[in-house]
Design a protein around this motif. Structure first.
Motif, PDB file in Angstrom:
ATOM      1  N   TYR A   1       0.749  -1.006   0.117  1.00  0.00           N
ATOM      2  CA  TYR A   1       0.211   0.025  -0.341  1.00  0.00           C
ATOM      3  C   TYR A   1       0.708   0.824   0.068  1.00  0.00           C
ATOM      4  N   GLU A   2       0.652   1.916  -0.824  1.00  0.00           N
ATOM      5  CA  GLU A   2       1.800   3.067  -1.061  1.00  0.00           C
ATOM      6  C   GLU A   2      -0.074   4.561  -0.560  1.00  0.00           C
ATOM      7  N   ILE A   3       0.609   5.563   0.340  1.00  0.00           N
ATOM      8  CA  ILE A   3      -0.624   6.647   0.176  1.00  0.00           C
ATOM      9  C   ILE A   3       0.042   8.252  -1.104  1.00  0.00           C
ATOM     10  N   LYS A   4      -1.060   8.594  -0.881  1.00  0.00           N
ATOM     11  CA  LYS A   4      -1.185   9.830  -2.123  1.00  0.00           C
ATOM     12  C   LYS A   4      -1.777  11.007  -1.740  1.00  0.00           C
ATOM     13  N   THR A   5      -0.787  11.900  -0.889  1.00  0.00           N
ATOM     14  CA  THR A   5      -1.831  13.191  -0.397  1.00  0.00           C
ATOM     15  C   THR A   5      -2.144  13.874  -1.338  1.00  0.00           C
ATOM     16  N   ILE A   6      -3.054  14.495  -1.001  1.00  0.00           N
ATOM     17  CA  ILE A   6      -4.239  15.521  -2.207  1.00  0.00           C
ATOM     18  C   ILE A   6      -4.525  16.506  -1.618  1.00  0.00           C
ATOM     19  N   THR A   7      -4.712  17.553  -1.947  1.00  0.00           N
ATOM     20  CA  THR A   7      -5.552  18.532  -1.677  1.00  0.00           C
ATOM     21  C   THR A   7      -6.617  19.331  -2.057  1.00  0.00           C
ATOM     22  N   THR A   8      -7.326  19.498  -0.653  1.00  0.00           N
ATOM     23  CA  THR A   8      -9.169  19.183  -0.528  1.00  0.00           C
ATOM     24  C   THR A   8      -9.338  21.083  -1.240  1.00  0.00           C
TER      25      THR A   8
ATOM     26  N   PHE B   1     -14.051  18.185   1.686  1.00  0.00           N
ATOM     27  CA  PHE B   1     -12.786  17.451   2.222  1.00  0.00           C
ATOM     28  C   PHE B   1     -12.471  16.205   1.767  1.00  0.00           C
ATOM     29  N   GLU B   2     -13.074  16.117   0.474  1.00  0.00           N
ATOM     30  CA  GLU B   2     -13.458  14.742  -0.259  1.00  0.00           C
ATOM     31  C   GLU B   2     -13.918  14.974  -1.337  1.00  0.00           C
ATOM     32  N   LYS B   3     -14.278  15.877  -2.103  1.00  0.00           N
ATOM     33  CA  LYS B   3     -14.384  16.075  -3.135  1.00  0.00           C
ATOM     34  C   LYS B   3     -12.939  15.258  -4.543  1.00  0.00           C
ATOM     35  N   GLU B   4     -12.107  15.818  -3.927  1.00  0.00           N
ATOM     36  CA  GLU B   4     -10.862  16.213  -4.280  1.00  0.00           C
ATOM     37  C   GLU B   4     -10.725  14.745  -5.272  1.00  0.00           C
ATOM     38  N   ILE B   5     -10.667  13.727  -4.024  1.00  0.00           N
ATOM     39  CA  ILE B   5     -10.100  13.222  -3.311  1.00  0.00           C
ATOM     40  C   ILE B   5     -10.720  11.724  -4.484  1.00  0.00           C
ATOM     41  N   ASP B   6     -12.185  12.071  -4.160  1.00  0.00           N
ATOM     42  CA  ASP B   6     -13.214  10.807  -4.856  1.00  0.00           C
ATOM     43  C   ASP B   6     -12.936  11.232  -6.222  1.00  0.00           C
ATOM     44  N   LYS B   7     -12.799  11.787  -6.927  1.00  0.00           N
ATOM     45  CA  LYS B   7     -12.506  12.384  -8.777  1.00  0.00           C
ATOM     46  C   LYS B   7     -11.275  11.516  -8.678  1.00  0.00           C
ATOM     47  N   ALA B   8      -9.940  11.880  -8.321  1.00  0.00           N
ATOM     48  CA  ALA B   8      -8.993  10.659  -8.389  1.00  0.00           C
ATOM     49  C   ALA B   8      -8.582   9.241  -7.679  1.00  0.00           C
ATOM     50  N   VAL B   9     -10.025   8.863  -7.170  1.00  0.00           N
ATOM     51  CA  VAL B   9     -10.390   7.743  -6.848  1.00  0.00           C
ATOM     52  C   VAL B   9     -11.308   6.802  -8.810  1.00  0.00           C
ATOM     53  N   ALA B  10     -12.153   7.325  -8.843  1.00  0.00           N
ATOM     54  CA  ALA B  10     -13.382   7.647 -10.599  1.00  0.00           C
ATOM     55  C   ALA B  10     -12.354   7.540 -11.204  1.00  0.00           C
ATOM     56  N   GLU B  11     -10.859   8.767 -11.786  1.00  0.00           N
ATOM     57  CA  GLU B  11     -10.157   9.087 -13.101  1.00  0.00           C
ATOM     58  C   GLU B  11      -9.419   7.265 -12.687  1.00  0.00           C
ATOM     59  N   LYS B  12      -8.967   7.188 -11.594  1.00  0.00           N
ATOM     60  CA  LYS B  12      -8.577   5.842 -11.693  1.00  0.00           C
ATOM     61  C   LYS B  12      -6.483   6.538 -10.704  1.00  0.00           C
ATOM     62  N   GLN B  13      -7.025   7.360 -10.659  1.00  0.00           N
ATOM     63  CA  GLN B  13      -5.259   8.075 -10.353  1.00  0.00           C
ATOM     64  C   GLN B  13      -4.627   7.261  -8.741  1.00  0.00           C
ATOM     65  N   VAL B  14      -5.914   6.626  -8.400  1.00  0.00           N
ATOM     66  CA  VAL B  14      -5.796   6.232  -6.794  1.00  0.00           C
ATOM     67  C   VAL B  14      -6.747   4.923  -6.723  1.00  0.00           C
ATOM     68  N   ASP B  15      -6.675   3.949  -6.248  1.00  0.00           N
ATOM     69  CA  ASP B  15      -7.248   2.531  -5.913  1.00  0.00           C
ATOM     70  C   ASP B  15      -8.821   3.012  -5.193  1.00  0.00           C
ATOM     71  N   PHE B  16      -8.620   3.587  -3.588  1.00  0.00           N
ATOM     72  CA  PHE B  16      -9.829   4.048  -2.752  1.00  0.00           C
ATOM     73  C   PHE B  16      -9.097   5.849  -2.109  1.00  0.00           C
ATOM     74  N   ALA B  17      -9.868   5.785  -1.257  1.00  0.00           N
ATOM     75  CA  ALA B  17      -9.723   6.909  -0.686  1.00  0.00           C
ATOM     76  C   ALA B  17     -10.192   6.264   1.076  1.00  0.00           C
ATOM     77  N   VAL B  18      -9.158   7.082   1.737  1.00  0.00           N
ATOM     78  CA  VAL B  18     -10.013   7.266   2.880  1.00  0.00           C
ATOM     79  C   VAL B  18     -10.216   7.668   3.262  1.00  0.00           C
ATOM     80  N   HIS B  19     -11.664   8.183   4.687  1.00  0.00           N
ATOM     81  CA  HIS B  19     -11.894   9.341   4.400  1.00  0.00           C
ATOM     82  C   HIS B  19     -12.254   9.750   6.186  1.00  0.00           C
ATOM     83  N   SER B  20     -13.061  10.752   6.941  1.00  0.00           N
ATOM     84  CA  SER B  20     -13.613  10.533   8.123  1.00  0.00           C
ATOM     85  C   SER B  20     -15.168  10.738   7.105  1.00  0.00           C
TER      86      SER B  20
END
Length: 310
Positions: free
Chosen positions: A33-40, A58-77
């Motif tokens: 597992y590798e963590i990629k930080t994304i600014t929201t 606090f999550e829209k940009e991160i989930d966009k990265a998931v949808a666009e396959k830049q990351v595999d999944f996202a961890v949120h509060s």
């Protein structure tokens, strides 16, 4: 198999994601597992949270990265995740939930009950501001931004006399600070508070299967009822609604309290049912709130928010 995880760059977000990685490795020892930080938007917009007319800041940009396959999944509060996600995404996992209560931190160890009259209390949450004002109308409540550590430092430096935070945040960070738990009857939390939400692509069955290995079913059921409520009653940073679900055997008990913006009125709804129907229980709670006039509570909210933020 290697997975790329998206998350915010705050210390709390990184701590939460590292915890998820450690739990996943226990169940999937052959995966990396590798963590990629994304600014929201929520990280860059310094305005009080309740004035930002946008959900998912606090999550829209991160989930966009998931949808666009830049990351595999996202961890949120989970409280930051909208109750309705884009069609191509899914809430793939809810790990075991931390305590969902709020806490009070003060410089001298005072509790909310004992702190001096006129003390300055900081919070970024409209819900918490209203709850503090209901409990102690003689206190001053002002907005505060920044991560958990920054807010605590503002108390220790004397900028604020006290602050209200989520218990889960200091637990996950391992922060050793004297605090007083606040009773949930007076401080019902934001829907989903204390839980993590892991978002992935709906068609990524391999990732979903992998994530499900760390899901806590009762935590998922409880937050599903709270999130169902949020589909029908606007809660979060811009409207003061507290909700919490508790499970005893097969019975789910959902308590919801909605407040007027001045804190003078409160609508209380309690619903119970079999835990196999969390969405329906949340929907029924929302419908009862609407029958009781919850929409009327928000009529003059903008003027009160402007007053509070002066």
């Amino acid at each position: 198999m290697k997975y790329l995880i998206g998350t915010r760059g705050s210390q709390l977000s990184i701590s939460q994601t590292n915890w998820v990685v450690s739990e996943l490795k226990k169940k999937n020892p052959d995966s990396d597992y590798e963590i990629k930080t994304i600014t929201t938007k929520g990280d860059t917009d310094a305005r009080p949270l309740f004035t930002i007319n946008q959900k998912g800041i606090f999550e829209k940009e991160i989930d966009k990265a998931v949808a666009e396959k830049q990351v595999d999944f996202a961890v949120h509060s989970l409280k930051d995740v909208p109750s309705i996600l884009p069609d191509d995404l899914i809430l793939g996992c809810v790990p075991p939930r931390e305590p969902f209560n709020d806490i009070f931190i003060s410089k001298n160890g005072d509790t909310l009950d004992t702190i001096k009259k006129g003390a300055l209390i900081g919070t970024s949450s409209l819900r918490r501001a209203v709850q503090v004002s209901r409990k102690r109308p003689d206190l001053q409540v002002k907005t505060i931004r920044g991560n958990v550590e920054t807010r605590i430092n503002k108390v220790q430096d004397g900028i604020f006399d006290g602050i209200v935070l989520a218990q889960a945040g200091i637990n996950r960070l391992g922060v050793n600070v004297k605090h007083t738990p606040l009773p949930i009857v007076d401080f019902p939390p934001s829907p989903g508070q204390g839980a993590l939400g892991i978002v992935c692509r709906k068609n990524d069955t391999q990732t979903i299967s992998m994530l499900q290995k760390i899901q806590d079913n009762n935590s998922r059921i409880a937050v599903e009822s709270e999130r169902a409520l949020s589909e029908f009653v606007d809660s979060g940073c811009r409207f003061p609604v507290g909700a919490f679900a508790q499970i005893n055997d097969d019975i789910l008990d959902l308590t919801v309290i909605a407040y007027s913006i001045d804190g003078k009125q409160a609508l209380v709804v309690k619903k119970s049912g079999n835990k196999s129907n969390p969405y329906q229980i949340g929907k029924e709670a929302a419908e009862e709130l609407q029958r009781k006039g919850v929409n009327d509570l928000a009529k003059d909210w903008r003027a009160k928010l402007d007053e509070w933020n002066k």
